[in-house]
Design a protein around this motif. Sequence first.
Motif, PDB file in Angstrom:
ATOM      1  N   HIS A  58       0.860  -1.191   0.000  1.00 46.85           N
ATOM      2  CA  HIS A  58       0.000   0.000   0.000  1.00 46.85           C
ATOM      3  C   HIS A  58       0.892   1.235   0.000  1.00 46.85           C
ATOM      4  O   HIS A  58       1.773   1.360   0.840  1.00 46.85           O
ATOM      5  N   SER A  92      -8.720  -1.812 -10.371  1.00 48.61           N
ATOM      6  CA  SER A  92     -10.095  -1.809  -9.893  1.00 48.61           C
ATOM      7  C   SER A  92     -10.963  -0.765 -10.573  1.00 48.61           C
ATOM      8  O   SER A  92     -12.171  -0.759 -10.386  1.00 48.61           O
ATOM      9  N   LYS A 128      -7.187   3.158  -4.813  1.00 47.59           N
ATOM     10  CA  LYS A 128      -7.320   2.261  -5.955  1.00 47.59           C
ATOM     11  C   LYS A 128      -6.529   0.984  -5.698  1.00 47.59           C
ATOM     12  O   LYS A 128      -5.493   1.007  -5.022  1.00 47.59           O
ATOM     13  N   ASP A 129      -7.031  -0.102  -6.265  1.00 47.30           N
ATOM     14  CA  ASP A 129      -6.390  -1.404  -6.107  1.00 47.30           C
ATOM     15  C   ASP A 129      -5.872  -1.902  -7.449  1.00 47.30           C
ATOM     16  O   ASP A 129      -6.464  -1.639  -8.493  1.00 47.30           O
ATOM     17  N   VAL A 130      -4.771  -2.647  -7.377  1.00 49.12           N
ATOM     18  CA  VAL A 130      -4.186  -3.315  -8.537  1.00 49.12           C
ATOM     19  C   VAL A 130      -4.032  -4.779  -8.150  1.00 49.12           C
ATOM     20  O   VAL A 130      -3.499  -5.098  -7.074  1.00 49.12           O
ATOM     21  N   TYR A 131      -4.526  -5.667  -9.006  1.00 45.88           N
ATOM     22  CA  TYR A 131      -4.502  -7.095  -8.737  1.00 45.88           C
ATOM     23  C   TYR A 131      -3.465  -7.769  -9.621  1.00 45.88           C
ATOM     24  O   TYR A 131      -3.436  -7.555 -10.825  1.00 45.88           O
ATOM     25  N   ASN A 141      -3.295 -14.515  -6.264  1.00 44.71           N
ATOM     26  CA  ASN A 141      -3.821 -13.212  -6.672  1.00 44.71           C
ATOM     27  C   ASN A 141      -3.462 -12.193  -5.588  1.00 44.71           C
ATOM     28  O   ASN A 141      -4.059 -12.188  -4.515  1.00 44.71           O
ATOM     29  N   HIS A 142      -2.474 -11.369  -5.859  1.00 44.35           N
ATOM     30  CA  HIS A 142      -1.975 -10.388  -4.901  1.00 44.35           C
ATOM     31  C   HIS A 142      -2.688  -9.059  -5.105  1.00 44.35           C
ATOM     32  O   HIS A 142      -2.914  -8.637  -6.238  1.00 44.35           O
ATOM     33  N   GLN A 143      -3.001  -8.381  -3.997  1.00 47.22           N
ATOM     34  CA  GLN A 143      -3.679  -7.092  -4.069  1.00 47.22           C
ATOM     35  C   GLN A 143      -2.723  -5.998  -3.621  1.00 47.22           C
ATOM     36  O   GLN A 143      -2.225  -6.010  -2.504  1.00 47.22           O
ATOM     37  N   LEU A 144      -2.470  -5.062  -4.533  1.00 50.18           N
ATOM     38  CA  LEU A 144      -1.670  -3.883  -4.249  1.00 50.18           C
ATOM     39  C   LEU A 144      -2.632  -2.697  -4.208  1.00 50.18           C
ATOM     40  O   LEU A 144      -3.692  -2.742  -4.818  1.00 50.18           O
ATOM     41  N   SER A 145      -2.251  -1.634  -3.519  1.00 46.26           N
ATOM     42  CA  SER A 145      -3.135  -0.466  -3.486  1.00 46.26           C
ATOM     43  C   SER A 145      -2.345   0.819  -3.340  1.00 46.26           C
ATOM     44  O   SER A 145      -1.168   0.804  -2.947  1.00 46.26           O
TER      45      SER A 145
END
Length: 153
Positions: A58, A92, A128-131, A141-145
């Motif tokens: 994040h 996202s 905002k998120d980036v997968y 499936n990693h979630q970045l933000s």
Amino acid sequence: MKYILSIVLSSSLLFACTSNDVNSVDKQSVDSAKRAQQLNAASDSANFTQIQWIDSIHQDLGKVNEGGVVEVTWRFKNTGDKPLIISNVSASCGCTVADKPEAPVVPGEEGTIKAKFDSKDRQGMQRKDVYVLANTSGITNHQLSFAVDVQKK
């Protein structure tokens, strides 16, 4: 003579158009096959590896004036013993476009995930998120933000 010349020219144009279309279709087929292969590799447990996020998953990007485009980067390292395949990166929201490394990242090497956020018509605090879909054990499936405060012009 004009009639024969017209037929020859028409045939040439038709051949030129169809040969480009065939190349275009071939390229699309190859691209589709490559994407399918990457997705299969990401889900095959025999190919699983490890990823270490060097940067925080994040990120706070601070303030930006409305209409500005902000780029954010996350660095990672392949800490496993198999090539790391980032098969898909998505955002996202349509205001964010994310890019991924095209080539596999070999064990011990580093890579980056980049995203660009367009703040046009997006006032206030934005998160905002980036997968990231990868062939990693445990979580595939990693979630970045990221967060950004968009200031009115």
